[in-house]
Motif scaffolding. Sequence first.
Motif, PDB file in Angstrom:
ATOM      1  N   THR A 363       0.826  -1.209   0.000  1.00  0.00           N
ATOM      2  CA  THR A 363       0.000   0.000   0.000  1.00  0.00           C
ATOM      3  C   THR A 363       0.859   1.258   0.000  1.00  0.00           C
ATOM      4  O   THR A 363       0.622   2.199  -0.763  1.00  0.00           O
ATOM      5  N   ASP A 389      -5.774  -6.904  -8.111  1.00  0.00           N
ATOM      6  CA  ASP A 389      -7.049  -7.172  -7.441  1.00  0.00           C
ATOM      7  C   ASP A 389      -6.972  -6.876  -5.948  1.00  0.00           C
ATOM      8  O   ASP A 389      -7.878  -6.288  -5.366  1.00  0.00           O
ATOM      9  N   TYR A 391      -5.027  -4.860  -4.312  1.00  0.00           N
ATOM     10  CA  TYR A 391      -4.829  -3.453  -3.957  1.00  0.00           C
ATOM     11  C   TYR A 391      -5.628  -2.511  -4.854  1.00  0.00           C
ATOM     12  O   TYR A 391      -5.234  -1.375  -5.091  1.00  0.00           O
ATOM     13  N   ALA A 392      -6.793  -3.013  -5.319  1.00  0.00           N
ATOM     14  CA  ALA A 392      -7.638  -2.204  -6.195  1.00  0.00           C
ATOM     15  C   ALA A 392      -8.111  -0.936  -5.490  1.00  0.00           C
ATOM     16  O   ALA A 392      -8.209   0.126  -6.107  1.00  0.00           O
ATOM     17  N   HIS A 393      -8.378  -1.048  -4.166  1.00  0.00           N
ATOM     18  CA  HIS A 393      -8.888   0.123  -3.444  1.00  0.00           C
ATOM     19  C   HIS A 393      -7.848   1.241  -3.407  1.00  0.00           C
ATOM     20  O   HIS A 393      -8.181   2.423  -3.453  1.00  0.00           O
ATOM     21  N   ARG A 395      -5.499   1.750  -5.739  1.00  0.00           N
ATOM     22  CA  ARG A 395      -5.412   2.312  -7.088  1.00  0.00           C
ATOM     23  C   ARG A 395      -6.579   3.256  -7.368  1.00  0.00           C
ATOM     24  O   ARG A 395      -6.412   4.287  -8.005  1.00  0.00           O
ATOM     25  N   LEU A 396      -7.762   2.893  -6.869  1.00  0.00           N
ATOM     26  CA  LEU A 396      -8.911   3.772  -7.060  1.00  0.00           C
ATOM     27  C   LEU A 396      -8.722   5.107  -6.332  1.00  0.00           C
ATOM     28  O   LEU A 396      -9.082   6.171  -6.846  1.00  0.00           O
ATOM     29  N   ARG A 397      -8.136   5.032  -5.129  1.00  0.00           N
ATOM     30  CA  ARG A 397      -7.897   6.271  -4.388  1.00  0.00           C
ATOM     31  C   ARG A 397      -6.886   7.151  -5.113  1.00  0.00           C
ATOM     32  O   ARG A 397      -7.033   8.372  -5.192  1.00  0.00           O
ATOM     33  N   GLN A 399      -6.363   7.101  -8.348  1.00  0.00           N
ATOM     34  CA  GLN A 399      -7.036   7.644  -9.523  1.00  0.00           C
ATOM     35  C   GLN A 399      -7.867   8.866  -9.155  1.00  0.00           C
ATOM     36  O   GLN A 399      -7.901   9.865  -9.885  1.00  0.00           O
ATOM     37  N   ARG A 400      -8.552   8.772  -7.993  1.00  0.00           N
ATOM     38  CA  ARG A 400      -9.380   9.900  -7.564  1.00  0.00           C
ATOM     39  C   ARG A 400      -8.520  11.132  -7.312  1.00  0.00           C
ATOM     40  O   ARG A 400      -8.882  12.251  -7.682  1.00  0.00           O
TER      41      ARG A 400
END
Length: 427
Positions: A363, A389, A391-393, A395-397, A399-400
């Motif tokens: 992370t 998969d 650590y998708a959360h 990567r989304l953060r 991206q945001r």
Amino acid sequence: MTTPRPASSRRSRSRANGDGTIYQRKEGRWEAAGYVLASGNIRKRVRVYGASRKEALGKLTEKIAASNLGLPVAASDCTVSDYLTYWLQGIAVHQVRENTHTRYAACIRLHLIPGLGAKKLARLTARDVRTFLDHLRAACQCCAQVRDTDRRFCCAIGQCCNKRLSPLTVTYVHSVLKSALEHAVREDDLPRNVARNVKTPAPRPRRFKPFTASEARQFLHAASSDRLHALYELALRTGLRKGELLGLHWEDLDLDSGTASIHRSLQRTHTGGLTILHTKTRASERRIVLPTECINSLKTHHERQQEEREAAGTGWPDNGLVFTTPTGRPLDSSNLTRRFRRLLHRAQLRSIRFHDLRHSTATLLLEQGIDLVVIKELLGHAHIGVTADVYAHVRLRLQREAINTLGDALSPGRDDPDGAPVAAIVR
């Protein structure tokens, strides 16, 4: 006048007693049949198929040879219970680790045999599997495992506790059944794997609680005075698994070049106790670069271990392990977990699993913008999809944050300090 059948489709020439029979079917495939030793120490007739006479004969000969050695062979008319027993004892035991085999055995004993064991293997349908899994999700396990006969549990106290299996466990039971039936297909005991035709909802991924950068610094500061400071440094800075840390040997380390070779793991097995095994997967065998902080702490740890070795004298076992007890014995995983929890308590940090140190490594690296491929190699994942998969959360953060940064740049009234935009080629 009857027309004689072509020579290729006639029943083959007579074979010796016990060798079985072989002939060509109407659709062109070759079928071979013979008697073999099946589960329960009884002899049953098996049938195998092939595109050619040689292929079918080879498959039958292989089964008969195994039977002659006293190894039970699955028969197409056996029950699911008989086949799962055969697969567990004759196939899976040679393909998976002992701990995995133990989990398979428990899964088969507690769930698959009670739910599907009485059905004939050849008559098992996708509907049977789907019905079984639906019941497994809904059933109270105290009642299903007859634990409610104890007066302290469930229906014995007048109210069912509705203790159900987790979605992850149901998925695991399904995967064990699929693996067993896949082998039946490969051995021509089944035409298809009916368990693969049943789709189960993907379980929610396990939630983990990695350290923030601030908590990680606090943890390392608290661990600096601990006897296993070097182990905690390695765990957090390199993301090694617990078994990989405990199975690390001094010969695996090159402190001069600052590298470590990861190719074994310390695990507790039912028969052998603490045992050195190969890493979790072939992809887990890797060579990693050691941070300077880890090199320094390992050198200090080596000096301390030499002092402990001299104090123990001839009682010190020569196992070459980096991390041991003060008397040189291998460190037990459960004991390390207890030490880790006490360290968190002393450091006044929230409770996390030891494995969450590995998640913390990934992370924090992702948040620093490190490429996913580099993290995959460091952690020893078999495929980059696993890393993505898990650590998708994160990567989304990220991206945001990137989208918000772009939004700030495109907000009305913002001046470009560099003047006119630079022309670019869009590919």
